[in-house]
Design a protein around this motif. Structure first.
Motif: not given
Length: 158
Positions: A55-67, A79-85, A96-101
């Motif tokens: 699991e991973m939460a992607i943040w920019h400062r205090q803003t949740l940008c992706g999961l 590795l099965y990735i069930e979800g990227i949002e 940039k969330i999908t490339p980071i994920a």
């Protein structure tokens, strides 16, 4: 410093904990979401099925940008990735969330010895993005289709 450098200098990654769930509820415009995942519920389901979940939460400062949420196969060959949002509201990491994920997931998969990363039922609107990252659309075999009701995967060998 350009906008991209500035955005990445404030990027952090964490686990999906209560702080991330609360940010999801408060910061994301739920009317704009393309995915109707209940992230806390899905996380618990994956966690129960596979304690070694990813699991991973992607943040920019205090803003949740992706999961991101996934799990390795039992033999850790995939590795099965069930979800990227990504957060549908404007934020500095938009686009940039999908490339980071994908990059972080591939690094984790490599670390635990997986040979492939499989995106489970990838968003058809993002197939070009996945293809540029080296993923190939794959239809499930009869067993995966029958038992899990899966329609497609996008896969990448590591």
């Amino acid at each position: 410093m350009d906008d991209t450098t500035s955005a990445f200098s404030s990027l952090t990654i964490s686990a999906i904990r209560e702080h991330a769930v609360e940010a999801l509820r408060q910061q994301w415009d739920h009317g704009l979401r393309r995915v109707r995942w209940n992230w806390p519920e899905e996380r618990e389901i994956v966690k129960m099925k596979r304690p070694s979940y990813w699991e991973m939460a992607i943040w920019h400062r205090q803003t949740l940008c992706g999961l991101v949420l996934g799990k390795p196969s039992q033999k850790r060959s995939r590795l099965y990735i069930e979800g990227i949002e990504g957060n549908p509201s404007p934020h500095p990491l938009k686009g940039k969330i999908t490339p980071i994920a994908l990059l972080a997931s591939e690094m984790y998969a490599n670390l635990i010895g997986c040979e492939e990363v499989w995106l489970v039922e990838p968003d058809p609107a993002l197939l070009d993005t996945y293809a540029r990252a080296g993923y190939h659309l794959r239809l499930p075999n009869k067993l995966l289709k029958k038992v899990f009701g899966l329609k497609s995967f996008a896969t990448k060998e590591l």
